[in-house]
Scaffold this motif. Structure first.
Motif, PDB file in Angstrom:
ATOM      1  N   ARG A  17      29.704 -18.001  -2.033  1.00  0.00           N
ATOM      2  CA  ARG A  17      30.286 -16.657  -2.141  1.00  0.00           C
ATOM      3  C   ARG A  17      29.671 -15.660  -1.152  1.00  0.00           C
ATOM      4  NH1 ARG A  17      34.786 -17.969  -5.035  1.00  0.00           N
ATOM      5  NH2 ARG A  17      34.286 -18.778  -7.124  1.00  0.00           N
ATOM      6  N   VAL A  18      29.527 -16.068   0.094  1.00  0.00           N
ATOM      7  CA  VAL A  18      29.032 -15.162   1.120  1.00  0.00           C
ATOM      8  C   VAL A  18      30.169 -14.837   2.081  1.00  0.00           C
ATOM      9  CG1 VAL A  18      26.655 -15.942   0.961  1.00  0.00           C
ATOM     10  CG2 VAL A  18      28.213 -17.086   2.557  1.00  0.00           C
ATOM     11  N   ALA A  19      30.018 -13.699   2.780  1.00  0.00           N
ATOM     12  CA  ALA A  19      31.088 -13.276   3.675  1.00  0.00           C
ATOM     13  C   ALA A  19      31.214 -14.184   4.888  1.00  0.00           C
ATOM     14  CB  ALA A  19      30.845 -11.825   4.112  1.00  0.00           C
ATOM     15  N   LYS A  20      30.074 -14.675   5.403  1.00  0.00           N
ATOM     16  CA  LYS A  20      30.090 -15.499   6.614  1.00  0.00           C
ATOM     17  C   LYS A  20      29.276 -16.770   6.396  1.00  0.00           C
ATOM     18  CE  LYS A  20      30.408 -11.479   9.725  1.00  0.00           C
ATOM     19  NZ  LYS A  20      29.724 -10.731  10.810  1.00  0.00           N
ATOM     20  N   PRO A  21      29.876 -17.806   5.854  1.00  0.00           N
ATOM     21  CA  PRO A  21      29.156 -19.070   5.690  1.00  0.00           C
ATOM     22  C   PRO A  21      28.952 -19.744   7.037  1.00  0.00           C
ATOM     23  CG  PRO A  21      31.453 -19.344   5.080  1.00  0.00           C
ATOM     24  CD  PRO A  21      31.259 -17.877   5.371  1.00  0.00           C
ATOM     25  N   ARG A  61      17.825 -13.462  -0.236  1.00  0.00           N
ATOM     26  CA  ARG A  61      18.382 -12.118  -0.098  1.00  0.00           C
ATOM     27  C   ARG A  61      18.409 -11.705   1.371  1.00  0.00           C
ATOM     28  NH1 ARG A  61      18.904  -9.325  -4.525  1.00  0.00           N
ATOM     29  NH2 ARG A  61      17.041 -10.250  -5.497  1.00  0.00           N
ATOM     30  N   GLN A  62      17.330 -11.995   2.093  1.00  0.00           N
ATOM     31  CA  GLN A  62      17.295 -11.684   3.516  1.00  0.00           C
ATOM     32  C   GLN A  62      18.320 -12.506   4.285  1.00  0.00           C
ATOM     33  OE1 GLN A  62      13.169 -12.671   4.017  1.00  0.00           O
ATOM     34  NE2 GLN A  62      12.466 -10.539   3.894  1.00  0.00           N
ATOM     35  N   LEU A  63      18.459 -13.752   3.927  1.00  0.00           N
ATOM     36  CA  LEU A  63      19.417 -14.640   4.594  1.00  0.00           C
ATOM     37  C   LEU A  63      20.838 -14.103   4.445  1.00  0.00           C
ATOM     38  CD1 LEU A  63      19.334 -17.407   6.093  1.00  0.00           C
ATOM     39  CD2 LEU A  63      19.807 -18.481   3.887  1.00  0.00           C
ATOM     40  N   ILE A  64      21.199 -13.698   3.236  1.00  0.00           N
ATOM     41  CA  ILE A  64      22.545 -13.184   2.984  1.00  0.00           C
ATOM     42  C   ILE A  64      22.770 -11.863   3.717  1.00  0.00           C
ATOM     43  CG2 ILE A  64      24.093 -12.262   1.209  1.00  0.00           C
ATOM     44  CD1 ILE A  64      22.879 -14.283  -0.737  1.00  0.00           C
ATOM     45  N   ASP A  65      21.809 -10.956   3.611  1.00  0.00           N
ATOM     46  CA  ASP A  65      21.992  -9.615   4.177  1.00  0.00           C
ATOM     47  C   ASP A  65      21.955  -9.619   5.697  1.00  0.00           C
ATOM     48  OD1 ASP A  65      22.150  -8.655   1.611  1.00  0.00           O
ATOM     49  OD2 ASP A  65      20.093  -7.900   1.538  1.00  0.00           O
ATOM     50  N   GLU A  66      21.074 -10.430   6.284  1.00  0.00           N
ATOM     51  CA  GLU A  66      20.858 -10.367   7.731  1.00  0.00           C
ATOM     52  C   GLU A  66      21.746 -11.321   8.525  1.00  0.00           C
ATOM     53  OE1 GLU A  66      16.716 -10.923   8.597  1.00  0.00           O
ATOM     54  OE2 GLU A  66      16.090  -9.617   6.943  1.00  0.00           O
ATOM     55  N   HIS A  67      22.194 -12.406   7.891  1.00  0.00           N
ATOM     56  CA  HIS A  67      22.891 -13.443   8.656  1.00  0.00           C
ATOM     57  C   HIS A  67      24.272 -13.814   8.122  1.00  0.00           C
ATOM     58  CE1 HIS A  67      19.312 -14.289  11.069  1.00  0.00           C
ATOM     59  NE2 HIS A  67      18.611 -14.206   9.949  1.00  0.00           N
ATOM     60  N   CYS A  68      24.569 -13.477   6.884  1.00  0.00           N
ATOM     61  CA  CYS A  68      25.832 -13.923   6.276  1.00  0.00           C
ATOM     62  C   CYS A  68      26.791 -12.774   5.994  1.00  0.00           C
ATOM     63  CB  CYS A  68      25.559 -14.676   4.979  1.00  0.00           C
ATOM     64  SG  CYS A  68      24.530 -16.138   5.193  1.00  0.00           S
ATOM     65  N   GLY A  69      26.483 -11.576   6.504  1.00  0.00           N
ATOM     66  CA  GLY A  69      27.388 -10.453   6.283  1.00  0.00           C
ATOM     67  C   GLY A  69      27.442  -9.970   4.861  1.00  0.00           C
ATOM     68  N   ARG A 114       8.246 -16.116   8.214  1.00  0.00           N
ATOM     69  CA  ARG A 114       8.006 -14.971   7.336  1.00  0.00           C
ATOM     70  C   ARG A 114       7.280 -15.428   6.085  1.00  0.00           C
ATOM     71  NH1 ARG A 114      13.735 -11.521   7.343  1.00  0.00           N
ATOM     72  NH2 ARG A 114      14.446 -12.182   9.412  1.00  0.00           N
ATOM     73  N   ASN A 115       6.732 -14.450   5.401  1.00  0.00           N
ATOM     74  CA  ASN A 115       6.126 -14.702   4.092  1.00  0.00           C
ATOM     75  C   ASN A 115       5.113 -15.843   4.138  1.00  0.00           C
ATOM     76  OD1 ASN A 115       7.871 -12.718   2.728  1.00  0.00           O
ATOM     77  ND2 ASN A 115       9.512 -14.203   3.103  1.00  0.00           N
ATOM     78  N   GLY A 116       4.303 -15.843   5.211  1.00  0.00           N
ATOM     79  CA  GLY A 116       3.244 -16.833   5.315  1.00  0.00           C
ATOM     80  C   GLY A 116       3.668 -18.183   5.840  1.00  0.00           C
ATOM     81  N   ARG A 117       4.923 -18.325   6.234  1.00  0.00           N
ATOM     82  CA  ARG A 117       5.415 -19.593   6.778  1.00  0.00           C
ATOM     83  C   ARG A 117       5.532 -19.481   8.296  1.00  0.00           C
ATOM     84  NH1 ARG A 117       4.256 -22.608   2.714  1.00  0.00           N
ATOM     85  NH2 ARG A 117       5.617 -24.245   3.529  1.00  0.00           N
ATOM     86  N   GLN A 118       5.651 -20.611   8.979  1.00  0.00           N
ATOM     87  CA  GLN A 118       5.673 -20.614  10.437  1.00  0.00           C
ATOM     88  C   GLN A 118       6.800 -21.500  10.955  1.00  0.00           C
ATOM     89  OE1 GLN A 118       1.878 -21.380  12.428  1.00  0.00           O
ATOM     90  NE2 GLN A 118       2.951 -22.537  14.020  1.00  0.00           N
ATOM     91  N   GLY A 119       7.455 -21.029  12.022  1.00  0.00           N
ATOM     92  CA  GLY A 119       8.472 -21.836  12.688  1.00  0.00           C
ATOM     93  C   GLY A 119       9.881 -21.422  12.342  1.00  0.00           C
ATOM     94  N   LEU A 120      10.822 -22.296  12.696  1.00  0.00           N
ATOM     95  CA  LEU A 120      12.243 -22.062  12.501  1.00  0.00           C
ATOM     96  C   LEU A 120      12.814 -23.076  11.514  1.00  0.00           C
ATOM     97  CD1 LEU A 120      13.233 -21.564  16.242  1.00  0.00           C
ATOM     98  CD2 LEU A 120      13.201 -19.774  14.499  1.00  0.00           C
ATOM     99  N   ARG A 121      13.873 -22.704  10.826  1.00  0.00           N
ATOM    100  CA  ARG A 121      14.574 -23.616   9.928  1.00  0.00           C
ATOM    101  C   ARG A 121      16.078 -23.428  10.102  1.00  0.00           C
ATOM    102  NH1 ARG A 121      10.383 -25.462   9.846  1.00  0.00           N
ATOM    103  NH2 ARG A 121       8.877 -25.723   8.157  1.00  0.00           N
ATOM    104  N   SER A 122      16.815 -24.492   9.831  1.00  0.00           N
ATOM    105  CA  SER A 122      18.280 -24.439   9.799  1.00  0.00           C
ATOM    106  C   SER A 122      18.740 -24.434   8.349  1.00  0.00           C
ATOM    107  CB  SER A 122      18.882 -25.654  10.509  1.00  0.00           C
ATOM    108  OG  SER A 122      18.434 -25.739  11.838  1.00  0.00           O
ATOM    109  N   PHE A 123      19.621 -23.522   8.013  1.00  0.00           N
ATOM    110  CA  PHE A 123      20.164 -23.433   6.662  1.00  0.00           C
ATOM    111  C   PHE A 123      21.675 -23.618   6.717  1.00  0.00           C
ATOM    112  CE2 PHE A 123      16.338 -20.845   6.799  1.00  0.00           C
ATOM    113  CZ  PHE A 123      15.647 -21.245   5.669  1.00  0.00           C
ATOM    114  N   SER A 124      22.191 -24.534   5.901  1.00  0.00           N
ATOM    115  CA  SER A 124      23.640 -24.645   5.701  1.00  0.00           C
ATOM    116  C   SER A 124      23.986 -23.721   4.541  1.00  0.00           C
ATOM    117  CB  SER A 124      24.036 -26.072   5.343  1.00  0.00           C
ATOM    118  OG  SER A 124      23.620 -26.995   6.320  1.00  0.00           O
ATOM    119  N   VAL A 125      24.671 -22.617   4.821  1.00  0.00           N
ATOM    120  CA  VAL A 125      24.956 -21.613   3.792  1.00  0.00           C
ATOM    121  C   VAL A 125      26.451 -21.623   3.480  1.00  0.00           C
ATOM    122  CG1 VAL A 125      24.694 -19.208   3.082  1.00  0.00           C
ATOM    123  CG2 VAL A 125      23.073 -20.208   4.708  1.00  0.00           C
TER     124      VAL A 125
END
Length: 569
Positions: A398-402, A414-422, A384-395
């Protein structure tokens, strides 16, 4: 009158007890002593006797034909070794380590340690320790070698009372299951010559696989650099993920370790590697035992593999730096080397060395195998946002689903929290975040829409590193988290260079003031960044400067101070 004392020199030492010599011989386990395996012998001594006693160290030095000082300086360098001087008392029979780094601190790690200190007896020691690589399960306490997740005093005491000190084995895809699902097919095609070296390197070039330990160096370029060096060439895998907020290597190895092993074998075959060392942090005992077991199965399948040895760290964040890791594998204190020469030219045991993070190798099979069959569409469509490929994030935080999130490169926080961390945890609103662990700096909620990837965060004075995302809320203080990070750096500095050794301690002291002396902290940070030997001292000022730039109201800073932090970033 002169008295002839023959050839005797030095102090008159009492003879070593035979029990000490027996302990040293047991630690050698019948091996011909090798200085490079000193740390392994020290682990065996401590595992057997609960600590490293002075006469045991002296007997080990004697057996290895080393000076006592050489053994002592290594033993005292690493945090997990308990060295007991002559006449001192041994530590308690059981140690409970309570993590006090970023995420665990946010979730009450200090309060947990205090409660446990009030409940344990003299036979249990409570230690506050830096990150143990389980930030998604904060707070964490480790009873012996058994981690207690989402720990409370009651949960920890139940484990202590049960004397349950051993970490449970991970539930993995083992060798047989991996092969049954098509695993090692790519490696077999390379062995048969169906796919050659140029083909594999070309795929990695096109896919733009970068080192995922933090530096982001293109993998194919690194392989070519080492290939260009004279044989024999070595390989070292760095599983010493000690950066607060990072736990992705544990995640991958604890589920699908053979995907990593296959990638490692492919890299070794392409580069022409003569021997491989896997360096894994001491906080991952179950993963270490599992790797040893699974590697035995791999060797049985392909007896002609280069030698592969698993080495156990001993509690030193600095050994995540590649040259410090190499020093540790060689049985020394983990102190970074001056460069040049680089480890690709003069590395492990003086030979050209390919150093990789396990996640980088974990992706090799999928990238090469899938791209050769399907082309590159599967990767080009991600990002997204002009970048290519996949990344792994250790989250974590204060998120619902780390947890570990695998998603598009360039996704925003913001997208990471809303779409993947509940979303945020109940009762918490986004206030700021660390995009790259303790060393990657801090950003406010107003910059939660910046793409998360290599090179995108530099204009904001931060970097993504190993993609350790620690999220904090209105209930946290950025200054307190920055202080926590600086105390971590001061504790973990190897002490080799003055800018880092003195600078981190001085900065921690200055940051305790209600109002920060911004000009002095800025000047101190510049000295550390410019003159420290390795990345620890160079990156340690990042959280300080981030607070001055984005959270100046917390430390009594002026607009001019904030601009100073911005200009230095």
């Amino acid at each position: 009158m002169l008295v002839n004392v023959g050839s005797r020199r030095g102090p008159n030492r009492p003879p070593l007890p035979e029990s000490a010599r027996a302990a040293a011989q047991a630690a050698l386990a019948g091996e011909t002593p090798q200085s490079e395996r000193l740390i392994e012998y020290l682990h065996r001594l401590q595992d057997a006797h609960g600590a490293l006693f002075a006469d045991h160290l002296a007997a080990l030095a004697e057996a290895m034909k080393l000076a006592r000082a050489e053994v002592y300086e290594v033993a005292t360098f690493y945090h997990h070794f308990d060295v007991v001087a002559e006449g001192d008392s041994a530590p308690a029979a059981l140690t409970v380590r309570v993590c006090d780094s970023l995420t665990c601190a946010m979730h009450g790690g200090e309060e947990l340690a205090v409660k446990l200190e009030g409940r344990v007896g003299a036979d249990v020691r409570i230690q506050r320790v830096p990150c143990v690589g389980r930030c998604d399960c904060a707070p964490v306490a480790v009873v012996g070698q058994n981690p207690v997740h989402q720990a409370s005093a009651d949960k920890v005491m139940a484990v202590v009372d049960a004397d349950d000190r051993v970490e449970h084995a991970p539930d993995i895809i083992d060798f047989d299951a991996y092969r049954a699902a098509g695993g090692y097919h790519l490696y077999e095609t390379m062995r048969s010559g169906e796919h050659d070296v140029a083909e594999v390197l070309g795929v990695l070039d096109t896919a733009i696989l970068r080192g995922l330990g933090g530096a982001g160096f293109p993998a194919a370029r690194k392989w070519r650099t080492v290939m260009a060096q004279p044989a024999p060439r070595n390989m070292a895998v760095n599983i010493d993920e000690g950066e607060p907020g990072t736990f992705k290597d544990r995640h991958y190895l604890g589920r699908d370790p053979h995907r990593f092993i296959e990638g490692m074998l492919i890299a070794a075959r392409v580069v022409g590697i003569a021997a491989i060392w896997i360096y894994i942090r001491d906080e991952y005992p179950a993963l270490r035992k599992m790797l040893i077991t699974e590697l035995d199965k791999v060797r049985a399948a392909w007896p002609d593999l280069p030698p592969i040895e698993v080495r156990r760290g001993a509690g030193a964040y600095i050994c995540g730096e590649e040259s410090a890791m190499i020093e540790s594998i060689e049985g020394k204190r983990g102190m970074p080397r001056l460069r040049p020469p680089y480890v690709a030219e003069v590395g492990l045991f003086g030979r050209p060395t390919l150093v990789h993070n396990p996640e980088t190798l974990w992706w090799v099979r999928d990238i090469v195998d899938t791209s050769l069959v399907q082309g590159y569409d599967w990767l080009e469509k991600r990002g997204r946002n002009g970048r290519q490929g996949l990344r792994s994030f250790s989250v974590s935080g204060r998120v619902a689903k780390p947890g570990v999130i695998v998603t598009d490169a360039g996704i925003t926080l913001r997208q990471l929290i809303d779409e993947h961390c509940g979303g945020m945890a109940p009762g918490h609103e986004l206030y700021g975040y660390f995009p790259g662990g303790a060393s990657g700096g801090m950003l406010p909620a107003s910059l939660a829409d910046v793409p998360l990837d290599f090179d995108t965060l530099a204009p904001y004075g931060c970097f993504i590193g190993s993609a350790a995302i620690v999220v904090f809320s209105q209930h946290d203080k950025a200054r307190a988290l920055a202080e926590n990070a600086m105390h971590f750096f001061a504790h973990e500095s190897c002490g080799q260079c003055t800018p880092c050794r003195v600078g981190t301690a001085k900065a921690a002291g200055l940051m305790a003031a209600k109002t920060w002396d911004a000009p002095l902290l800025d000047e101190l940070g510049s000295a550390m960044m410019d003159a420290s030997i390795c990345g620890l001292g160079q990156a340690a000022p990042n959280p300080v400067r981030s607070v001055l730039r984005y959270f100046p109201h917390e430390v009594g800073a002026t607009p001019a101070d904030a601009r100073a932090g911005e200009g230095a970033a």
